[in-house]
Design a protein around this motif. Structure first.
Motif, PDB file in Angstrom:
ATOM      1  N   ILE A  79      13.843  -2.110   1.089  1.00  0.00           N
ATOM      2  CA  ILE A  79      12.389  -1.952   0.997  1.00  0.00           C
ATOM      3  C   ILE A  79      11.820  -3.191   0.338  1.00  0.00           C
ATOM      4  CG2 ILE A  79      10.500  -0.564   0.084  1.00  0.00           C
ATOM      5  CD1 ILE A  79      12.400   1.794  -0.012  1.00  0.00           C
ATOM      6  N   SER A  94       5.704  -3.058  -1.670  1.00  0.00           N
ATOM      7  CA  SER A  94       4.982  -1.854  -1.264  1.00  0.00           C
ATOM      8  C   SER A  94       3.525  -1.956  -1.680  1.00  0.00           C
ATOM      9  CB  SER A  94       5.612  -0.608  -1.903  1.00  0.00           C
ATOM     10  OG  SER A  94       4.871   0.545  -1.568  1.00  0.00           O
ATOM     11  N   ALA A 115       1.445   0.638  -1.837  1.00  0.00           N
ATOM     12  CA  ALA A 115       1.048   2.028  -1.992  1.00  0.00           C
ATOM     13  C   ALA A 115      -0.163   2.135  -2.916  1.00  0.00           C
ATOM     14  CB  ALA A 115       2.210   2.835  -2.578  1.00  0.00           C
ATOM     15  N   ARG A 165       4.994   1.274   5.520  1.00  0.00           N
ATOM     16  CA  ARG A 165       5.492   1.706   4.207  1.00  0.00           C
ATOM     17  C   ARG A 165       6.369   2.952   4.334  1.00  0.00           C
ATOM     18  NH1 ARG A 165       2.955   4.962   0.335  1.00  0.00           N
ATOM     19  NH2 ARG A 165       1.004   4.884   1.498  1.00  0.00           N
ATOM     20  N   THR A 200      10.347   3.151   3.579  1.00  0.00           N
ATOM     21  CA  THR A 200      10.828   4.088   2.573  1.00  0.00           C
ATOM     22  C   THR A 200      11.959   4.951   3.111  1.00  0.00           C
ATOM     23  OG1 THR A 200       8.638   4.184   1.529  1.00  0.00           O
ATOM     24  CG2 THR A 200      10.164   5.977   1.026  1.00  0.00           C
TER      25      THR A 200
END
Length: 315
Positions: free
Chosen positions: A86, A89, A91, A164, A168
């Motif tokens: 990953i 990110s 998020a 994303r 994940t």
């Protein structure tokens, strides 16, 4: 592309191909984004995995089978070597999530519900198109709803969130498709016939109730091995369902539907169902690797028992 202009190919198949192309392009974007992400500890392996998968999904129909096979093998190598990671990110913060929830409220569940509703509607009223195309239509509706809920939900946001989520979940996102393919391979290899011969020495011929019990429990156990009820039902129907249950007049609609839910009981009890029982552990950072499964075993046994009773009563 002659595929989309051919009169011999149904509209449902053409639309389904469009869904796969969109999926493939999003997957390729995931690979390209990770390849450019300097924070990803394994940029090359991650990019190879996602790009190879995306090419097969989007353009596999037009690529020679040998090339498709090579791409699948290439795709698995980074996953096996643990080189799919990953990256950075984007998020949203917890505060941002809370603010958006307070603004939208329970309406946030409407987009997710629309996917299931459209899948059912297409399956019932537009069978020529199929439930999977219905899922695609439901996703379009959910995107429209989310954009109506907030002006911040731009196409870029959907693309980034798709990347994303894929990053994940990682290579485990491929497991359901691989296991479904494995079920088809097992059926073609004659595993169902072997199971039928073994079970034939145990189940008295003509005893439908015993056949149902063995079929249901077999579905749960084989699903635990395969990790996917769709992979198990083809093998178990050929091996047990057809010769020991359906052959003696049982309703195929009832038996097929409930046998699949018996398989789902097995899904609750196996780490092979990674997208249900392993991915949540990773996403929730749970300490017990089998914590989800341990909490699902008792409900699974109860559900399996109820399904068997249903099958016997409604057969």
């Amino acid at each position: 592309m002659s595929f989309f202009t051919s009169a011999d190919i149904t509209l449902g198949t053409k639309l389904l191909e469009v869904v796969y192309i969109v999926m493939g392009l999003i997957t390729i974007y995931t690979g390209v984004k990770n390849a450019r992400d300097k924070e990803n500890p394994s940029r090359v392996g991650t990019a190879v995995f996602w790009c190879a998968l995306g090419i097969v999904l989007a353009f596999g129909r037009w690529i020679p089978a040998m090339i498709d096979g090579i791409l699948v093998i290439v795709m698995t190598l980074p996953a096996i070597l643990g080189k799919v990671k990953i990256g950075k990110s984007e998020a949203p913060s917890e505060k941002s999530v809370d603010q958006r929830y307070n603004a939208i409220g329970m309406k946030i569940f409407a987009p997710a519900l629309s996917i299931g509703v459209f899948a059912i509607l297409f399956a019932i009223f537009l069978p020529d198109l199929g439930a999977i195309v219905g899922i695609g239509a439901g996703i379009i509706v959910s995107v429209i709803l989310l954009m109506a809920f907030s002006k911040e939900n731009t196409p870029k946001v959907f693309l980034q969130d798709s990347e994303r989520l894929l990053s994940t979940v990682g290579p485990l996102s491929m497991l359901p498709m691989l296991l479904a393919s494995l079920g088809a391979v097992f059926t073609a290899a004659g595993v169902g016939e072997v199971i039928s011969e073994i079970v034939g020495n145990v189940i008295p011929k003509g005893n439908v109730n015993v056949g149902i019990i063995v079929f249901a429990i077999g579905m749960a156990l084989f699903t635990m091995i395969m990790g996917n009820a769709f992979a198990a039902i083809t093998v178990m129907t050929v091996g047990i369902g057809a010769p020991f249950v359906l052959q003696y007049g049982a309703d195929p609609v009832v038996i097929g539907m409930l046998a699949l839910t018996c398989g789902y009981c097995g899904t609750l009890c196996t780490p092979m169902a990674a997208n249900f029982n392993i991915v949540p552990i990773a996403m929730l950072d749970m300490k017990n690797r089998f914590g989800v499964i341990k909490n699902q075993i008792i409900p699974a046994i109860i559900l399996l028992t109820v399904q068997i009773i249903y099958m016997i009563i409604l057969k």
